[in-house]
Design a protein around this motif. Structure first.
Motif, PDB file in Angstrom:
ATOM      1  N   LEU A  11     -16.260  -0.063 -18.402  1.00 40.26           N
ATOM      2  CA  LEU A  11     -17.571   0.341 -18.919  1.00 40.26           C
ATOM      3  C   LEU A  11     -18.684  -0.561 -18.387  1.00 40.26           C
ATOM      4  CD1 LEU A  11     -16.572   1.216 -22.579  1.00 40.26           C
ATOM      5  CD2 LEU A  11     -17.567   2.797 -20.911  1.00 40.26           C
ATOM      6  N   ILE A  12     -18.411  -1.847 -18.350  1.00 38.15           N
ATOM      7  CA  ILE A  12     -19.408  -2.786 -17.819  1.00 38.15           C
ATOM      8  C   ILE A  12     -19.649  -2.519 -16.340  1.00 38.15           C
ATOM      9  CG2 ILE A  12     -19.833  -5.226 -17.279  1.00 38.15           C
ATOM     10  CD1 ILE A  12     -18.467  -5.855 -20.015  1.00 38.15           C
ATOM     11  N   SER A  13     -18.579  -2.266 -15.599  1.00 40.86           N
ATOM     12  CA  SER A  13     -18.753  -1.979 -14.163  1.00 40.86           C
ATOM     13  C   SER A  13     -19.501  -0.675 -13.939  1.00 40.86           C
ATOM     14  CB  SER A  13     -17.395  -1.951 -13.453  1.00 40.86           C
ATOM     15  OG  SER A  13     -16.684  -0.766 -13.756  1.00 40.86           O
ATOM     16  N   HIS A  14     -19.488   0.208 -14.933  1.00 35.06           N
ATOM     17  CA  HIS A  14     -20.217   1.477 -14.835  1.00 35.06           C
ATOM     18  C   HIS A  14     -21.641   1.376 -15.383  1.00 35.06           C
ATOM     19  CE1 HIS A  14     -16.684   3.125 -13.267  1.00 35.06           C
ATOM     20  NE2 HIS A  14     -16.279   3.882 -14.241  1.00 35.06           N
ATOM     21  N   GLY A  22     -27.157   1.610 -23.795  1.00 32.06           N
ATOM     22  CA  GLY A  22     -25.777   1.648 -23.326  1.00 32.06           C
ATOM     23  C   GLY A  22     -24.910   0.590 -23.987  1.00 32.06           C
ATOM     24  N   LYS A  23     -25.518  -0.512 -24.372  1.00 33.27           N
ATOM     25  CA  LYS A  23     -24.778  -1.582 -25.041  1.00 33.27           C
ATOM     26  C   LYS A  23     -24.163  -1.104 -26.347  1.00 33.27           C
ATOM     27  CE  LYS A  23     -27.686  -5.153 -23.060  1.00 33.27           C
ATOM     28  NZ  LYS A  23     -28.732  -6.137 -23.303  1.00 33.27           N
ATOM     29  N   THR A  24     -24.705  -0.027 -26.887  1.00 35.40           N
ATOM     30  CA  THR A  24     -24.180   0.555 -28.123  1.00 35.40           C
ATOM     31  C   THR A  24     -22.695   0.860 -27.989  1.00 35.40           C
ATOM     32  OG1 THR A  24     -26.321   1.552 -28.554  1.00 35.40           O
ATOM     33  CG2 THR A  24     -24.450   2.473 -29.756  1.00 35.40           C
ATOM     34  N   ILE A  25     -22.269   1.267 -26.810  1.00 42.03           N
ATOM     35  CA  ILE A  25     -20.864   1.632 -26.599  1.00 42.03           C
ATOM     36  C   ILE A  25     -19.958   0.434 -26.864  1.00 42.03           C
ATOM     37  CG2 ILE A  25     -19.166   2.421 -24.903  1.00 42.03           C
ATOM     38  CD1 ILE A  25     -21.465   4.037 -23.600  1.00 42.03           C
ATOM     39  N   LEU A  26     -20.393  -0.744 -26.454  1.00 38.64           N
ATOM     40  CA  LEU A  26     -19.580  -1.937 -26.670  1.00 38.64           C
ATOM     41  C   LEU A  26     -19.744  -2.491 -28.080  1.00 38.64           C
ATOM     42  CD1 LEU A  26     -20.190  -3.769 -23.274  1.00 38.64           C
ATOM     43  CD2 LEU A  26     -18.287  -2.267 -23.905  1.00 38.64           C
ATOM     44  N   ASP A  27     -20.907  -2.303 -28.676  1.00 39.23           N
ATOM     45  CA  ASP A  27     -21.186  -2.856 -30.002  1.00 39.23           C
ATOM     46  C   ASP A  27     -20.628  -2.007 -31.147  1.00 39.23           C
ATOM     47  OD1 ASP A  27     -22.524  -4.894 -28.726  1.00 39.23           O
ATOM     48  OD2 ASP A  27     -24.506  -3.981 -29.000  1.00 39.23           O
ATOM     49  N   ASP A  28     -20.609  -0.703 -30.965  1.00 38.33           N
ATOM     50  CA  ASP A  28     -20.131   0.227 -31.994  1.00 38.33           C
ATOM     51  C   ASP A  28     -18.612   0.361 -31.848  1.00 38.33           C
ATOM     52  OD1 ASP A  28     -19.301   2.629 -33.329  1.00 38.33           O
ATOM     53  OD2 ASP A  28     -21.369   3.348 -33.298  1.00 38.33           O
ATOM     54  N   LYS A  29     -17.870  -0.241 -32.779  1.00 32.56           N
ATOM     55  CA  LYS A  29     -16.407  -0.273 -32.663  1.00 32.56           C
ATOM     56  C   LYS A  29     -15.792   1.122 -32.609  1.00 32.56           C
ATOM     57  CE  LYS A  29     -15.781  -4.799 -34.622  1.00 32.56           C
ATOM     58  NZ  LYS A  29     -15.332  -5.613 -35.716  1.00 32.56           N
ATOM     59  N   TYR A  74     -18.428  10.946 -18.930  1.00 34.08           N
ATOM     60  CA  TYR A  74     -18.246  11.650 -17.661  1.00 34.08           C
ATOM     61  C   TYR A  74     -18.150  10.657 -16.509  1.00 34.08           C
ATOM     62  CZ  TYR A  74     -19.518  15.864 -20.228  1.00 34.08           C
ATOM     63  OH  TYR A  74     -19.558  16.892 -21.131  1.00 34.08           O
ATOM     64  N   MET A  75     -18.975   9.631 -16.555  1.00 42.42           N
ATOM     65  CA  MET A  75     -18.970   8.608 -15.515  1.00 42.42           C
ATOM     66  C   MET A  75     -17.632   7.867 -15.511  1.00 42.42           C
ATOM     67  SD  MET A  75     -21.689   5.479 -14.952  1.00 42.42           S
ATOM     68  CE  MET A  75     -23.031   6.453 -15.555  1.00 42.42           C
ATOM     69  N   TYR A  76     -17.088   7.635 -16.703  1.00 46.46           N
ATOM     70  CA  TYR A  76     -15.829   6.911 -16.837  1.00 46.46           C
ATOM     71  C   TYR A  76     -14.710   7.621 -16.071  1.00 46.46           C
ATOM     72  CZ  TYR A  76     -12.410   3.893 -19.081  1.00 46.46           C
ATOM     73  OH  TYR A  76     -11.427   2.949 -19.307  1.00 46.46           O
TER      74      TYR A  76
END
Length: 145
Positions: A11-14, A22-29, A74-76
């Motif tokens: 996710l970070i590389s994307h 976008g940081k929400t993806i990492l912060d929201d468990k 989708y990017m993932y």
């Protein structure tokens, strides 16, 4: 490496850290765990399961009013081993057609290639609109902060 660390690195590389939203993806468990499930589905290389996991991410991001984050799902899949590393044209045929050769990083099955093509089409369909939405939200957050 654990699937959690792998998913976070991917996710970070994307680019999730490039956008405040976008940081929400990492912060929201809960949202992050949905991406871990997407990684598990990707490893199974089953389009139906991948689509199901992306639908779960879509439902959750809609619920938290950040639907544009679906672009990262989708990017993932789009930027994975399932998509061509290099695409180049072959010699023009007598009928005028030009076949394209797609080279992959590793050997793929037909279902894996289909997943890559599907992810590419979905990413390209929404890319411009969702990146614009993320940029607009980030600009509003910065102007309020």
């Amino acid at each position: 490496m654990s699937i959690y660390k792998f998913t976070k690195r991917k996710l970070i590389s994307h680019g999730v850290l490039y956008f405040e939203t976008g940081k929400t993806i990492l912060d929201d468990k809960q949202l992050f765990l949905l991406f871990v499930k997407l990684e598990r589905a990707r490893r199974l290389a089953d389009l139906c399961i991948i689509q199901s996991k992306i639908e779960e991410i879509a439902a959750y991001t809609k619920k938290v009013d950040k639907f544009y984050l679906i672009l990262f799902a989708y990017m993932y899949i789009r930027f994975s081993d399932f998509t061509p590393h290099i695409e180049h044209a072959e010699v023009r045929l007598d009928n005028g057609d030009v076949p394209y050769i797609k080279d992959y990083r590793c050997p793929l099955s037909q279902p894996e290639i289909a997943i890559g093509e599907w992810a590419l089409s979905m990413y390209e369909k929404y890319e411009r609109h969702f990146f614009r939405a993320m940029n607009l939200r980030d600009q509003r957050v910065k102007s309020l902060g």
